[in-house]
Design an enzyme around this catalytic site. Structure first.
Site, mmCIF file in Angstrom:
data_model
loop_
_atom_site.group_PDB
_atom_site.id
_atom_site.type_symbol
_atom_site.label_atom_id
_atom_site.label_comp_id
_atom_site.label_asym_id
_atom_site.label_seq_id
_atom_site.Cartn_x
_atom_site.Cartn_y
_atom_site.Cartn_z
ATOM 1 N N HIS A 170 36.325 35.602 40.599
ATOM 2 C CA HIS A 170 35.930 34.549 41.550
ATOM 3 C C HIS A 170 34.632 33.843 41.141
ATOM 4 O O HIS A 170 34.233 32.872 41.789
ATOM 5 C CB HIS A 170 35.737 35.140 42.955
ATOM 6 C CG HIS A 170 36.978 35.741 43.538
ATOM 7 N ND1 HIS A 170 38.158 35.048 43.648
ATOM 8 C CD2 HIS A 170 37.212 36.982 44.056
ATOM 9 C CE1 HIS A 170 39.077 35.832 44.200
ATOM 10 N NE2 HIS A 170 38.530 36.999 44.446
ATOM 11 N N ALA A 171 33.974 34.330 40.088
ATOM 12 C CA ALA A 171 32.689 33.758 39.686
ATOM 13 C C ALA A 171 32.925 32.452 38.936
ATOM 14 O O ALA A 171 33.459 32.436 37.828
ATOM 15 C CB ALA A 171 31.914 34.746 38.815
#
Length: 503
Positions: A236-237
């Site tokens: 998700h980064a």
């Protein structure tokens, strides 16, 4: 900011109850006696048992390649130069003979990741116990002794900057220089479900570097496959923003680092499979216009209502420019999906695409929250083993699993162990696709007969010994994705008609 609470057991729950981020084919049996009897009847000499070559699904690679080239002629066919380049690189990398022949699976981990934890909420879902419980179970089953240990290392700034911006890297460094928990909580609250402490930056650098190190060891042939037990997770980064417990995108960084180093010598096709219950939107963004990487994600979507609540998690987002067709989203619009639903999707949709793409390396964002109650799906540990086994037939077995989500400590440990055992060469565990009970509630992996959707409506699965009842949303998703991607992938054109829910 999400402030989760614990139910007192292994399953960590979110006190709000809202859909916030909460990153969880039978092998053909051979009958030796029957085979020998048949051979005798046909007056055929049977070699002694000690001369019979043991079966290995990767052993006849030349025949497999020939069949593949006849089925999918064109650019995707394996070029002999591909493996020649890889073998040459492997020979150069393995001049010392340090790795034992019987240790074909690499394993990388680092204990200092436990210093990355939430200072103001000890019950936060992304906890060091996810790592420690899995490692303990590996030790109990003596699995670590069967692996080739890969030395963890810190990623360089240049490697991290392959995915993330310099401004973002400076921001994370600035936040993690703080020592006051109140200040750290304040800065963390500016992101979506992320915490920072003074040790976070070092843990994130080491998680990314360890993923690169393992991926390179697999690609160059030092080991055949591997598992990276690292945290914080990564998928998700985004380029300029931490998100969903993720600081640096470990898998994306590893893919870009290997492409940078080995593209000139022949690395052209990397497959990233993301089976975390949440869509890895950041990995999608990192490769959305890049034809060198096929990103495929199967995730809970619920028409955009499930976290990360993004329209680009839908099936009609397929990549752009040169990367068009190389992004495959499989969005699921219900709760309670189980092993049979996932197998139907894999066999009818994902595997045909994967074989047609013909990757040279497979990277898996291995989240296990589709197997715990927080994900509200019912995937069993054996299902993760089965998916790992299916991927093992690709890229001559070159595959790396990197830990992402999963927050039931028992489910994450059991599921990760099933995957590791398959990587080590054990057959995957059997799946219970049929269930004698006509009405069971799906409250976790143990009871896959029914579920309750987000509106409180019970979704009963009625299974019998003669049929498998699939979730209607799995059938709907299959139709949608196949219909949308059939023009991109000729292998899907064979699926001219998807049957009703009973198979």
């Amino acid at each position: 900011m999400v402030h989760p609470s614990s139910d007192g057991g292994d399953n960590v729950t979110n006190s709000s109850g809202s859909p916030q981020l909460t990153d969880g084919v039978p092998l053909a049996a051979t009958n030796e006696g029957a085979d020998n009897a048949a051979a005798a009847a046909a007056d055929v000499d049977v070699p002694p048992a000690d001369e019979i070559r043991p079966y290995d699904h990767l052993i006849n690679e030349e025949a497999d390649t020939d069949l593949f080239n006849k089925t999918f002629p064109g650019d995707a066919a394996i070029d002999d130069d591909d493996d020649a380049d890889i073998k040459a690189t492997a020979a150069a990398a393995d001049t010392t003979g340090k790795h034992a022949a019987d240790k074909r699976t690499g394993f990388v981990h680092f204990d200092s990741n436990v210093d990355h934890f939430c200072l103001w909420d000890e019950k936060y879902e992304e906890t060091p116990r996810r790592y420690s419980r899995t490692l303990e179970r590996m030790k109990e089953l003596e699995l670590i002794d069967r692996c080739q240990l890969i030395e963890p290392r810190r990623a360089t700034e240049a490697e991290v900057l392959l995915v993330h911006t310099p401004e973002y890297l400076a921001k994370v460094a600035s936040i993690t220089s703080l020592i006051d928990p109140a200040r750290l909580e304040e800065e963390s609250s500016k992101f979506d479900a992320v915490y920072f402490n003074p040790n976070t930056l070092e843990a994130a650098f080491t998680a990314a570097g360890s993923a690169i190190e393992l991926a390179e060891a697999v690609y160059t042939g030092q080991v055949r496959n591997g598992f990276a037990l690292v945290r914080p997770p990564g998928h998700h980064a985004m380029a300029a923003e931490a998100c969903g417990y993720c600081v640096f995108n470990n898998v994306a960084i590893a893919a870009k680092a290997l492409l940078q180093k080995f593209e000139a010598s022949g690395l052209q096709r990397i497959l990233i499979v993301d089976w975390d219950v949440h869509h890895g939107q950041a990995t999608q963004q990192a490769f959305y216009n890049d034809p060198r990487v096929l990103y495929a994600s199967i995730h809970r979507y619920e028409l955009g209502a499930f976290w990360p609540e993004l329209i680009e998690s839908n099936y009609n987002f397929t990549g752009e420019g040169a990367g068009r067709r190389y992004n495959v989203n499989v969005p699921l619009n219900d709760t309670g999906l189980c092993d049979s639903d996932y197998l139907a999707i894999w066999h009818n949709l994902l595997l045909p695409i994967f074989y047609e793409y013909n990757p040279q390396l497979v990277l898996v964002s291995a989240g296990y929250d589709a197997g715990d109650p927080l994900g509200e799906y019912c995937l069993s540990p054996n299902a993760y083993g089965q998916m790992t086994h299916m991927l093992g037939a690709l890229a001559n077995g070159r595959m790396i699993l990197t830990l992402e989500g999963g927050y039931s400590l028992k489910a994450i440990a059991d599921s990760a162990l099933e995957c590791i055992k398959v990587l080590l060469g054990e057959p995957p565990g059997a799946l219970s696709l049929f269930n004698d009970s006509e009405e069971k509630k799906c409250d976790g992996p143990a009871s896959p007969a029914s579920s309750t959707d987000s509106g409180g409506n019970e979704n009963i699965r009625s299974n019998s010994s003669s049929s498998i009842q699939l979730n209607e949303c799995a059938i709907e998703t299959l139709r949608n994705v196949i219909g949308y991607h059939s023009s991109h992938w000729p292998s899907l054109a064979l699926n001219v008609d998807i049957p009703e829910t009973k198979l």
